[in-house]
Motif scaffolding. Structure first.
Motif, PDB file in Angstrom:
ATOM      1  N   VAL A   1      27.794  -2.747 -49.642  1.00 48.11           N
ATOM      2  CA  VAL A   1      25.704  -2.368 -48.528  1.00 48.11           C
ATOM      3  C   VAL A   1      25.660  -3.292 -49.252  1.00 48.11           C
ATOM      4  O   VAL A   1      24.587  -3.712 -48.204  1.00 48.11           O
TER       5      VAL A   1
ATOM      6  N   ASP B   1      37.718  -5.546 -54.781  1.00 49.09           N
ATOM      7  CA  ASP B   1      37.540  -3.748 -54.646  1.00 49.09           C
ATOM      8  C   ASP B   1      39.307  -3.762 -54.090  1.00 49.09           C
ATOM      9  O   ASP B   1      39.479  -2.380 -53.419  1.00 49.09           O
TER      10      ASP B   1
ATOM     11  N   SER C   1      23.993  -7.935 -54.407  1.00 46.39           N
ATOM     12  CA  SER C   1      25.294  -7.276 -54.430  1.00 46.39           C
ATOM     13  C   SER C   1      25.059  -7.212 -55.942  1.00 46.39           C
ATOM     14  O   SER C   1      24.787  -7.984 -56.957  1.00 46.39           O
TER      15      SER C   1
ATOM     16  N   SER D   1      30.372  -7.462 -57.952  1.00 45.66           N
ATOM     17  CA  SER D   1      30.627  -8.055 -56.222  1.00 45.66           C
ATOM     18  C   SER D   1      30.448  -9.476 -56.614  1.00 45.66           C
ATOM     19  O   SER D   1      31.079 -10.004 -55.256  1.00 45.66           O
TER      20      SER D   1
ATOM     21  N   SER E   1      17.666 -10.382 -56.217  1.00 44.24           N
ATOM     22  CA  SER E   1      17.777  -9.563 -56.808  1.00 44.24           C
ATOM     23  C   SER E   1      18.952  -8.296 -56.370  1.00 44.24           C
ATOM     24  O   SER E   1      17.391  -6.960 -54.686  1.00 44.24           O
ATOM     25  N   PRO E   2      18.804  -7.377 -56.957  1.00 46.74           N
ATOM     26  CA  PRO E   2      19.237  -5.992 -56.141  1.00 46.74           C
ATOM     27  C   PRO E   2      18.894  -4.896 -57.223  1.00 46.74           C
ATOM     28  O   PRO E   2      18.870  -3.386 -57.202  1.00 46.74           O
TER      29      PRO E   2
ATOM     30  N   PHE F   1      15.565  -2.627 -58.621  1.00 43.84           N
ATOM     31  CA  PHE F   1      14.137  -2.146 -58.747  1.00 43.84           C
ATOM     32  C   PHE F   1      13.424  -1.959 -59.867  1.00 43.84           C
ATOM     33  O   PHE F   1      14.398  -1.189 -59.718  1.00 43.84           O
TER      34      PHE F   1
ATOM     35  N   ALA G   1      19.523  -0.080 -59.912  1.00 42.37           N
ATOM     36  CA  ALA G   1      19.874  -0.807 -59.025  1.00 42.37           C
ATOM     37  C   ALA G   1      20.206   0.944 -57.947  1.00 42.37           C
ATOM     38  O   ALA G   1      19.042   1.880 -58.709  1.00 42.37           O
TER      39      ALA G   1
ATOM     40  N   LYS H   1      21.866   1.869 -56.302  1.00 41.26           N
ATOM     41  CA  LYS H   1      22.561   2.956 -56.313  1.00 41.26           C
ATOM     42  C   LYS H   1      23.792   2.331 -56.893  1.00 41.26           C
ATOM     43  O   LYS H   1      23.715   0.959 -56.846  1.00 41.26           O
TER      44      LYS H   1
ATOM     45  N   THR I   1      11.794  -6.422 -51.067  1.00 45.27           N
ATOM     46  CA  THR I   1      13.654  -6.890 -50.669  1.00 45.27           C
ATOM     47  C   THR I   1      14.022  -5.720 -50.568  1.00 45.27           C
ATOM     48  O   THR I   1      15.736  -5.498 -50.690  1.00 45.27           O
ATOM     49  N   ARG I   2      13.517  -4.036 -49.614  1.00 45.87           N
ATOM     50  CA  ARG I   2      13.979  -3.106 -49.721  1.00 45.87           C
ATOM     51  C   ARG I   2      14.928  -2.618 -48.282  1.00 45.87           C
ATOM     52  O   ARG I   2      13.435  -3.705 -47.172  1.00 45.87           O
ATOM     53  N   ILE I   3      15.846  -3.192 -47.636  1.00 45.40           N
ATOM     54  CA  ILE I   3      15.906  -4.055 -46.598  1.00 45.40           C
ATOM     55  C   ILE I   3      16.943  -2.474 -46.188  1.00 45.40           C
ATOM     56  O   ILE I   3      18.052  -3.236 -45.118  1.00 45.40           O
TER      57      ILE I   3
HETATM   58  P1  GDP Z   1      29.246  -2.489 -53.132  1.00 41.16           P
HETATM   59  O1  GDP Z   1      30.229  -3.252 -53.069  1.00 41.16           O
HETATM   60  O2  GDP Z   1      29.030  -1.594 -52.144  1.00 41.16           O
HETATM   61  O3  GDP Z   1      28.815  -2.055 -54.255  1.00 41.16           O
HETATM   62  O4  GDP Z   1      27.178  -3.566 -52.714  1.00 41.16           O
HETATM   63  P2  GDP Z   1      27.633  -4.394 -53.478  1.00 41.16           P
HETATM   64  O5  GDP Z   1      27.957  -4.386 -54.565  1.00 41.16           O
HETATM   65  O6  GDP Z   1      27.172  -5.376 -52.226  1.00 41.16           O
HETATM   66  O7  GDP Z   1      25.632  -4.242 -53.457  1.00 41.16           O
HETATM   67  C1  GDP Z   1      25.459  -3.437 -54.685  1.00 41.16           C
HETATM   68  C2  GDP Z   1      24.048  -3.365 -55.127  1.00 41.16           C
HETATM   69  O8  GDP Z   1      23.076  -3.465 -53.633  1.00 41.16           O
HETATM   70  C3  GDP Z   1      23.100  -2.459 -55.560  1.00 41.16           C
HETATM   71  O9  GDP Z   1      22.813  -3.004 -57.278  1.00 41.16           O
HETATM   72  C4  GDP Z   1      21.747  -2.216 -55.009  1.00 41.16           C
HETATM   73  O10 GDP Z   1      20.570  -1.663 -55.853  1.00 41.16           O
HETATM   74  C5  GDP Z   1      22.047  -3.214 -54.111  1.00 41.16           C
HETATM   75  N1  GDP Z   1      21.579  -2.194 -52.872  1.00 41.16           N
HETATM   76  C6  GDP Z   1      21.736  -1.646 -52.159  1.00 41.16           C
HETATM   77  N2  GDP Z   1      20.449  -2.200 -50.940  1.00 41.16           N
HETATM   78  C7  GDP Z   1      19.719  -2.466 -51.261  1.00 41.16           C
HETATM   79  C8  GDP Z   1      18.703  -3.083 -51.034  1.00 41.16           C
HETATM   80  O11 GDP Z   1      18.164  -2.644 -50.031  1.00 41.16           O
HETATM   81  N3  GDP Z   1      17.877  -3.851 -51.012  1.00 41.16           N
HETATM   82  C9  GDP Z   1      17.771  -5.124 -52.619  1.00 41.16           C
HETATM   83  N4  GDP Z   1      17.796  -5.515 -53.262  1.00 41.16           N
HETATM   84  N5  GDP Z   1      19.488  -4.954 -53.103  1.00 41.16           N
HETATM   85  C10 GDP Z   1      19.920  -3.491 -52.183  1.00 41.16           C
END
Ligand code: GDP
Ligand code: CA
Length: 307
Positions: free
Chosen positions: A17, A41, A198, A203, A227-228, A230, A234, A236, A288-290
């Motif tokens: 995500v 994964d 991520s 990831s 950075s993921p 906040f 995270a 999520k 960074t909220r995207i």
């Molecule tokens: P997964 O493989 O689906 O778990 O996704 P990733 O490893 O790519 O990303 C998970 C991380 O994406 C989480 O730690 C979230 O905090 C971060 N994340 C999700 N949406 C956003 C966003 O809009 N902005 C930022 N900066 N981080 C995000």
């Protein structure tokens, strides 16, 4: 801003995500974008070869992603219901249309096709512009140790909800794997490599564990990590907890340490601008909220315009 275009060659290292959202933003402003995606994964579920992060990235770039961060928008789950009727554990939910992608990938893999060429076919069938590459065509399943128990990633993440303490990670087979065709070349050719927001250990490290990829990133003159986190959390998923249990400091210091010696720039959320971070990298606070498309392209433009 809609007519802003950039001809920089950009490579993103992406999980699901967080990476997909960044890739969508960059796709709106870049003409030369390659997304290198985690395949740690990947697993075999109901006999199907699932590749959740690749699908999330492709579906998001195609604008048809599901609202929960996996699968397709407005998919139905009839097949899952019927599977449950056989008494089968159907906790790993795959929507009916999403099943088509998984059936196609599984059939082509059985015929001997490489994951990278199958992914290119899926992406092109969905009119995705950027190149989407698996980090490797080899199987490199992430395994998770919690206490004395080793388990496959999807057991930890989906079946057990990512709630176990993670004491150790293993990227099985990674040291014998090779980067997929085009990955090292894309990184070497890139003006900017961006490590997506991520999950660092789950990831991004599995991508960097493939021989040749970390070295290529290290050769790059500009490597930006987003950075993921906040306020240390995270949005999520388990990133902050996994980072802590693997011994990384809390907050953006942990992100800086996760990519120590690798990045020239670290982008943190504006809300965390005052958080002290000790690193050689330049720190840039941005919004960074995207999650939404507009915010993502605004962010991508700001990222590429950083001094
Ligand atoms: P997964 O493989 O689906 O778990 O996704 P990733 O490893 O790519 O990303 C998970 C991380 O994406 C989480 O730690 C979230 O905090 C971060 N994340 C999700 N949406 C956003 C966003 O809009 N902005 C930022 N900066 N981080 C995000
Ligand atoms: Ca993932």
């Amino acid at each position: 801003m809609s007519d802003y275009r950039n001809d920089l060659a950009v490579v993103v290292l992406s999980g699901g995500v967080g990476g997909a959202r960044l890739a969508r933003g960059l796709d709106a402003v870049c003409t030369d974008l390659t997304v290198v995606v985690n395949v740690g994964d990947d697993d075999v579920i109901y006999g199907l070869f699932v590749s959740p992060d690749l699908d999330t990235v492709v579906y998001t770039l195609a604008g048809i992603e599901g609202s929960h961060g996996w699968g397709l928008a407005d998919d139905s789950f009839d097949v899952m219901g019927h599977l449950g009727g056989f008494g089968l554990d159907n906790q790993f939910q795959i929507g009916d249309r999403d099943l088509a992608t998984n059936l196609f990938r599984t059939a082509r893999l059985r015929e001997g096709a490489a994951l990278s060429s199958i992914t290119a076919a899926v992406a092109s069938s969905m009119s995705v512009g950027p190149r989407v590459l698996p980090a490797t065509d080899h199987r490199v399943p992430t395994r998770v140790r919690s206490g004395t128990t080793w388990m496959p990633f999807q057991e930890y993440f989906v079946l057990r909800g990512g709630t176990d303490v993670v004491d150790e990670l293993r990227y099985e087979g990674a040291d014998q794997a090779e980067a997929a065709p085009g990955v090292v070349e894309a990184i070497d050719r890139a003006d900017i490599v961006v490590i997506a927001p991520s999950n660092p250990p789950l990831s991004v490290w599995p991508i960097l564990a493939i021989p040749g990829i970390r070295e290529a990133v290290q050769r790059s003159s500009r490597v930006m990590a987003v950075s993921p986190l906040f306020a240390g959390r995270a949005l999520k998923g388990p990133a902050d907890r996994v980072m802590a249990s693997l011994g990384l400091p809390a907050g953006n210091q942990g992100v800086a340490d996760a990519y120590q010696g690798l990045v020239t720039d670290l982008v943190v959320d504006v809300g965390d601008a005052d958080e002290p971070v000790e690193t050689e990298a330049a720190i840039h606070p941005l919004d960074t909220r995207i999650a939404d498309r507009m915010a993502a392209s605004r962010f991508a433009r700001a990222l590429l315009e950083l001094p």
